[in-house]
Design a protein around this motif. Structure first.
Motif, PDB file in Angstrom:
ATOM      1  N   PHE A 139      17.323  -0.240  -5.084  1.00  0.00           N
ATOM      2  CA  PHE A 139      17.189  -0.463  -3.644  1.00  0.00           C
ATOM      3  C   PHE A 139      16.331  -1.687  -3.359  1.00  0.00           C
ATOM      4  O   PHE A 139      16.690  -2.538  -2.540  1.00  0.00           O
ATOM      5  N   ILE A 140      15.215  -1.807  -4.043  1.00  0.00           N
ATOM      6  CA  ILE A 140      14.305  -2.938  -3.836  1.00  0.00           C
ATOM      7  C   ILE A 140      14.983  -4.251  -4.229  1.00  0.00           C
ATOM      8  O   ILE A 140      14.867  -5.258  -3.523  1.00  0.00           O
ATOM      9  N   ASN A 141      15.705  -4.240  -5.333  1.00  0.00           N
ATOM     10  CA  ASN A 141      16.372  -5.456  -5.797  1.00  0.00           C
ATOM     11  C   ASN A 141      17.476  -5.912  -4.854  1.00  0.00           C
ATOM     12  O   ASN A 141      17.717  -7.108  -4.709  1.00  0.00           O
ATOM     13  N   THR A 142      18.177  -4.982  -4.219  1.00  0.00           N
ATOM     14  CA  THR A 142      19.271  -5.367  -3.323  1.00  0.00           C
ATOM     15  C   THR A 142      18.805  -5.605  -1.894  1.00  0.00           C
ATOM     16  O   THR A 142      19.544  -6.192  -1.111  1.00  0.00           O
TER      17      THR A 142
ATOM     18  N   PHE B  12       0.831  -1.207   0.000  1.00  0.00           N
ATOM     19  CA  PHE B  12       0.000   0.000   0.000  1.00  0.00           C
ATOM     20  C   PHE B  12       0.865   1.257   0.000  1.00  0.00           C
ATOM     21  O   PHE B  12       0.642   2.187  -0.789  1.00  0.00           O
ATOM     22  N   ILE B  13       1.850   1.291   0.871  1.00  0.00           N
ATOM     23  CA  ILE B  13       2.729   2.467   0.945  1.00  0.00           C
ATOM     24  C   ILE B  13       3.510   2.647  -0.353  1.00  0.00           C
ATOM     25  O   ILE B  13       3.659   3.765  -0.855  1.00  0.00           O
ATOM     26  N   MET B  14       4.005   1.527  -0.906  1.00  0.00           N
ATOM     27  CA  MET B  14       4.785   1.626  -2.145  1.00  0.00           C
ATOM     28  C   MET B  14       3.926   2.040  -3.336  1.00  0.00           C
ATOM     29  O   MET B  14       4.456   2.487  -4.352  1.00  0.00           O
ATOM     30  N   SER B  15       2.607   1.914  -3.223  1.00  0.00           N
ATOM     31  CA  SER B  15       1.748   2.355  -4.327  1.00  0.00           C
ATOM     32  C   SER B  15       1.788   3.876  -4.492  1.00  0.00           C
ATOM     33  O   SER B  15       1.404   4.397  -5.532  1.00  0.00           O
ATOM     34  N   PHE B  16       2.246   4.590  -3.462  1.00  0.00           N
ATOM     35  CA  PHE B  16       2.358   6.049  -3.530  1.00  0.00           C
ATOM     36  C   PHE B  16       3.745   6.511  -3.959  1.00  0.00           C
ATOM     37  O   PHE B  16       3.979   7.708  -4.112  1.00  0.00           O
ATOM     38  N   VAL B  17       4.673   5.591  -4.139  1.00  0.00           N
ATOM     39  CA  VAL B  17       6.052   5.938  -4.474  1.00  0.00           C
ATOM     40  C   VAL B  17       6.279   5.730  -5.968  1.00  0.00           C
ATOM     41  O   VAL B  17       5.963   4.671  -6.501  1.00  0.00           O
ATOM     42  N   LYS B  18       6.833   6.736  -6.598  1.00  0.00           N
ATOM     43  CA  LYS B  18       7.171   6.596  -8.015  1.00  0.00           C
ATOM     44  C   LYS B  18       8.454   5.773  -8.112  1.00  0.00           C
ATOM     45  O   LYS B  18       9.469   6.095  -7.496  1.00  0.00           O
ATOM     46  N   ILE B  19       8.406   4.690  -8.884  1.00  0.00           N
ATOM     47  CA  ILE B  19       9.553   3.794  -9.005  1.00  0.00           C
ATOM     48  C   ILE B  19      10.507   4.350 -10.068  1.00  0.00           C
ATOM     49  O   ILE B  19      10.197   4.370 -11.260  1.00  0.00           O
ATOM     50  N   ASN B  20      11.654   4.821  -9.619  1.00  0.00           N
ATOM     51  CA  ASN B  20      12.701   5.267 -10.529  1.00  0.00           C
ATOM     52  C   ASN B  20      13.853   4.258 -10.447  1.00  0.00           C
ATOM     53  O   ASN B  20      13.799   3.330  -9.644  1.00  0.00           O
ATOM     54  N   PRO B  21      14.880   4.389 -11.252  1.00  0.00           N
ATOM     55  CA  PRO B  21      15.966   3.405 -11.232  1.00  0.00           C
ATOM     56  C   PRO B  21      16.635   3.253  -9.864  1.00  0.00           C
ATOM     57  O   PRO B  21      17.026   2.159  -9.471  1.00  0.00           O
TER      58      PRO B  21
END
Length: 107
Positions: free
Chosen positions: A44-47, A30-39
């Protein structure tokens, strides 16, 4: 607060842990739905997963018993050889079980 370790108490604890787990899982999405995913965020998510895994494994490598160390070594070797996690995990579990069954001395 204390909860008795009767059947009902244990089931209550399992239900509470289930709700907390679901809340953290769904809350994160839910919180990540408000975050624009940039490189940078994607990196960060991948590591993050490997960082958490390393934080769990390193203390185990230094303070674990012989079974834990055998599982760690066998899992790492199989993973590097096959590049497939399921056989590596299965081999690690088997190694830990074999070492503990045979009663190999701790380090």
């Amino acid at each position: 607060m204390t909860i008795e370790t009767t059947t009902g108490g244990i089931l209550l604890l399992i239900a509470i842990m289930t709700l907390v787990t679901l809340a953290t899982r769904f809350g994160g999405v839910f919180i990540m739905s408000f975050v624009k995913i940039n490189p940078r965020i994607e990196s960060f998510i991948n590591t993050m997963a490997s960082s958490v895994l390393i934080a769990i494994i390193v203390p185990l490598a230094f303070s674990g018993d012989a079974g834990a160390v055998a599982a760690l070594v066998v899992t790492a070797v199989i993973m590097l050889a096959l590049r497939k996690p399921l056989p590596a995990i299965a081999a690690g579990i088997a190694a830990a079980g074999a070492v503990r069954y045979l009663g190999v001395a701790s380090f």
